[in-house]
Design an enzyme around this catalytic site. Structure first.
Site, PDB file in Angstrom:
ATOM      1  N   LYS A   1       0.825  -1.214   0.000  1.00 17.00           N
ATOM      2  CA  LYS A   1       0.000   0.000   0.000  1.00 17.00           C
ATOM      3  C   LYS A   1       0.853   1.256   0.000  1.00 17.00           C
ATOM      4  O   LYS A   1       1.807   1.373   0.763  1.00 17.00           O
ATOM      5  CB  LYS A   1      -0.900  -0.004   1.237  1.00 17.00           C
ATOM      6  CG  LYS A   1      -1.957   1.077   1.236  1.00 17.00           C
ATOM      7  CD  LYS A   1      -3.204   0.602   1.947  1.00 17.00           C
ATOM      8  CE  LYS A   1      -4.312   1.623   1.945  1.00 17.00           C
ATOM      9  NZ  LYS A   1      -4.637   2.178   0.647  1.00 17.00           N
TER      10      LYS A   1
ATOM     11  N   GLY B   1       6.245   0.788   6.003  1.00 17.58           N
ATOM     12  CA  GLY B   1       7.177  -0.132   5.354  1.00 17.58           C
ATOM     13  C   GLY B   1       7.296   0.121   3.863  1.00 17.58           C
ATOM     14  O   GLY B   1       8.397   0.106   3.302  1.00 17.58           O
ATOM     15  N   CYS B   2       6.173   0.375   3.223  1.00 17.17           N
ATOM     16  CA  CYS B   2       6.168   0.599   1.776  1.00 17.17           C
ATOM     17  C   CYS B   2       6.876   1.909   1.423  1.00 17.17           C
ATOM     18  O   CYS B   2       7.592   1.995   0.430  1.00 17.17           O
ATOM     19  CB  CYS B   2       4.739   0.600   1.242  1.00 17.17           C
ATOM     20  SG  CYS B   2       3.901  -0.974   1.545  1.00 17.17           S
ATOM     21  N   THR B   3       6.684   2.925   2.265  1.00 21.54           N
ATOM     22  CA  THR B   3       7.353   4.201   2.047  1.00 21.54           C
ATOM     23  C   THR B   3       8.863   4.024   2.191  1.00 21.54           C
ATOM     24  O   THR B   3       9.636   4.471   1.330  1.00 21.54           O
ATOM     25  CB  THR B   3       6.831   5.270   3.032  1.00 21.54           C
ATOM     26  OG1 THR B   3       5.417   5.422   2.820  1.00 21.54           O
ATOM     27  CG2 THR B   3       7.523   6.601   2.826  1.00 21.54           C
TER      28      THR B   3
ATOM     29  N   ALA C   1      10.179   2.133  -0.935  1.00 20.46           N
ATOM     30  CA  ALA C   1      10.196   2.956  -2.148  1.00 20.46           C
ATOM     31  C   ALA C   1      11.274   4.041  -2.065  1.00 20.46           C
ATOM     32  O   ALA C   1      11.953   4.326  -3.055  1.00 20.46           O
ATOM     33  CB  ALA C   1       8.819   3.582  -2.378  1.00 20.46           C
TER      34      ALA C   1
END
Length: 156
Positions: free
Chosen positions: A40, A45-47, A50
């Site tokens: 998401k 974690g995704c931030t 990326a």
């Protein structure tokens, strides 16, 4: 569905990318592709993932590698995410979850005893001929982008 494995051809796809761009895996034939699947936009974690791939983008570029992040979020969500965190990697939107399913990363998950479908954080390394050379399942974000960069260097 069988998990994708090294030695298999990477399933091709065409998805909407940032802005009006379309991202087709076949357009990158002849280049190394790092495909990172994440759950998401704009979650911690995704931030972090990326941002770390974006921070190494110049090094991936120098090795002839393209980094593409892929999640079920909309293009609008991706565009906000990229702008907010100044991300430089391409993000592809798979709202229909067809590519996520083709790669076997749309899986049943469980949190606090509740079962739901979601993206298992996975990175796939694809060589210049479109063959999967390495798969990282259930990725732990810290140090991951650097580890993938080392694997790209090893491909030569």
């Amino acid at each position: 569905m069988d998990q994708i494995k090294p030695g298999n051809p990477a399933p091709d796809f065409t998805l909407p990318g940032s802005g009006e761009n379309r991202i087709s895996l076949s357009d990158y034939r002849g280049r190394i592709v790092v495909l990172f699947f994440y759950p998401k936009d704009d979650t911690s974690g995704c931030t972090a993932e990326a941002i770390s791939f974006s921070g190494l983008k110049a090094e991936f570029d120098a090795l002839g590698a393209t980094v593409i992040g892929l999640s079920p979020d909309s293009v609008k969500s991706h565009d906000r995410f990229r702008a907010k965190h100044e991300l430089t990697v391409d993000l592809a939107s798979d709202e229909e979850k067809e590519v996520l399913q083709a790669y076997g990363v749309w899986v049943q998950k469980s949190m606090y005893g509740r079962k739901y479908m979601g993206v298992e954080r996975t990175t796939v390394l694809i060589d210049r001929s479109g063959t999967i050379t390495r798969v990282w399942n259930k990725v732990k974000v810290p140090g991951h982008a650097a580890e993938v960069l080392e694997a790209v260097k090893a491909l030569g």
